[in-house]
Design a protein around this motif. Structure first.
Motif, PDB file in Angstrom:
ATOM      1  N   SER A 146       0.792  -1.302   0.012  1.00  0.00           N
ATOM      2  CA  SER A 146       0.110   0.039   0.139  1.00  0.00           C
ATOM      3  C   SER A 146       0.963   1.281   0.123  1.00  0.00           C
ATOM      4  O   SER A 146       0.356   2.202  -0.743  1.00  0.00           O
ATOM      5  CB  SER A 146      -0.920   0.007   1.215  1.00  0.00           C
ATOM      6  N   ASN A 149       1.605   1.901  -3.475  1.00  0.00           N
ATOM      7  CA  ASN A 149       0.606   2.557  -4.237  1.00  0.00           C
ATOM      8  C   ASN A 149       0.500   4.018  -4.083  1.00  0.00           C
ATOM      9  O   ASN A 149       0.360   4.926  -4.725  1.00  0.00           O
ATOM     10  CB  ASN A 149      -0.758   1.872  -3.616  1.00  0.00           C
ATOM     11  N   ASN A 153       1.029   6.633  -6.857  1.00  0.00           N
ATOM     12  CA  ASN A 153       0.104   7.708  -7.281  1.00  0.00           C
ATOM     13  C   ASN A 153       0.609   9.266  -6.913  1.00  0.00           C
ATOM     14  O   ASN A 153      -0.072   9.997  -7.671  1.00  0.00           O
ATOM     15  CB  ASN A 153      -0.993   7.541  -6.223  1.00  0.00           C
ATOM     16  N   TYR A 164       5.067   1.997 -11.058  1.00  0.00           N
ATOM     17  CA  TYR A 164       4.930   1.136 -10.113  1.00  0.00           C
ATOM     18  C   TYR A 164       6.444   0.374  -9.595  1.00  0.00           C
ATOM     19  O   TYR A 164       6.731   0.234  -8.737  1.00  0.00           O
ATOM     20  CB  TYR A 164       3.842   0.098  -9.892  1.00  0.00           C
ATOM     21  N   TYR A 270      -5.412  -0.031   1.031  1.00  0.00           N
ATOM     22  CA  TYR A 270      -6.319  -0.008  -0.172  1.00  0.00           C
ATOM     23  C   TYR A 270      -7.062  -1.383  -0.524  1.00  0.00           C
ATOM     24  O   TYR A 270      -6.494  -2.356  -0.054  1.00  0.00           O
ATOM     25  CB  TYR A 270      -4.885   0.062  -1.359  1.00  0.00           C
ATOM     26  N   GLY A 273      -7.368  -2.314  -5.072  1.00  0.00           N
ATOM     27  CA  GLY A 273      -6.478  -1.069  -5.678  1.00  0.00           C
ATOM     28  C   GLY A 273      -7.082   0.293  -5.472  1.00  0.00           C
ATOM     29  O   GLY A 273      -6.360   1.176  -6.089  1.00  0.00           O
ATOM     30  N   ARG A 275      -7.825   3.442  -2.995  1.00  0.00           N
ATOM     31  CA  ARG A 275      -7.399   3.848  -1.505  1.00  0.00           C
ATOM     32  C   ARG A 275      -8.810   4.070  -0.691  1.00  0.00           C
ATOM     33  O   ARG A 275      -9.748   4.710  -0.994  1.00  0.00           O
ATOM     34  CB  ARG A 275      -6.721   5.410  -1.914  1.00  0.00           C
TER      35      ARG A 275
END
Length: 294
Positions: A146, A149, A153, A164, A270, A273, A275
């Motif tokens: 997470s 992620n 982002n 990623y 998350y 996928g 948040r």
């Protein structure tokens, strides 16, 4: 009688590359006798509002044309109702569709499955974090993944999945095991871990089989904990998640529960996928909350 289908579309799925498939899919559904209305929101909140309005009109199905993020949104609209969810995979990962037996690489085959209108009942689960509450159908991740992620982002370059990989490299550089307080069905424990995943289905992140034996209809959630390991060992263990063989590593444990609470510093949850928010994170299974066309 012709089925009434509300087709929820994410025009940005895979960077818009699957949008040319929308017209052929709609034609196939209509050729199969369905009456199709297409729903496109200006953003996620607008799409959810439109989906909920459509479900309130009692179509024969709400069909998500997109990836796991759009399926996640559609779940919010149909869970607990008598309107089944159809899925026509058009995203990058399509992990939820795969777990439910929907053809993940053939939109026309998925459209034919929708037209057959055969449904199965599966579970969903509640997740709450940072004041946000929603449902998920696939996997909640919390920890290293997470944080990746979160970092990805914030990146504006490179595009697509490459960001990623950049985020993994940057996050790993300073990552330390996280002290978790994990409460499973009311029983607390404390341990350091690299990540914790709460799974209704077996995979996330485009094929990472984090809980390979998770079943979406058993009324339980699989909780996978990867305990504290060194960075070198982590780099050896983590790729095994794509085959599901990481479960044999001594630092990995999987427990089946009905509820879980995760408390840890600087952790964000998350779900599918998407948040949800910062911890603490609570999840509870909702058996039989979804009907899915398969």
């Amino acid at each position: 009688m012709s089925p009434q289908l509300a087709l929820l579309v994410n025009p940005a799925a895979r960077g818009g590359r699957t949008l040319p498939l929308l017209e052929p899919v709609v034609r196939r559904l209509r050729a199969g006798g369905a009456e199709v209305s297409v729903i496109v929101g200006a953003d996620a909140a607008d799409a959810l509002e439109r989906a909920c309005t459509a479900v309130a009109e009692h179509p024969d199905a709400l069909v998500a044309f997109g990836g796991d993020g759009l399926v996640h949104l559609a779940v919010q609209a149909v869970a607990g109702t008598d309107v089944p969810l159809g899925i026509i995979p058009a995203g990058t990962g399509n992990d939820i569709a795969t777990a439910l037996g929907v053809p993940r690489r053939d939109p026309m085959a998925a459209a034919r499955a929708v037209l057959r209108m055969r449904s199965r009942t599966v579970d969903a689960a509640d997740v709450s974090a940072g004041g946000g509450e929603e449902l998920f159908a696939g996997v909640v991740c919390c920890g290293f993944d997470s944080r990746v992620n979160e970092r990805a982002n914030r990146l504006t370059w490179p595009p697509g999945m490459a960001k990623y990989l950049v985020a993994v490299a940057e996050e790993l550089r300073g990552f330390r095991p996280i002290p978790f307080r994990i409460t499973l069905d009311g029983v607390p424990s404390e341990r350091e871990a690299m990540l914790v995943a709460v799974a209704n289905t077996h995979s996330y992140g485009a094929g990472m089989r984090v809980c390979p034996d998770a079943r979406p209809d058993d009324g339980l959630l699989d909780v996978m904990v990867l305990g504290a390991v060194g960075k070198g060992e982590f780099l050896r263990v983590f790729p095994r998640v794509y085959r599901g063989t990481h479960v044999t590593h001594p630092a990995v444990s999987i427990t089946r529960v009905r509820s879980v609470r995760l408390e840890a510093p600087d952790v964000v949850a998350y779900a599918d996928g998407e948040r949800v928010g910062p911890g603490p994170v609570s999840c509870e299974v909702r058996p039989g909350a979804l009907r899915v066309l398969v």
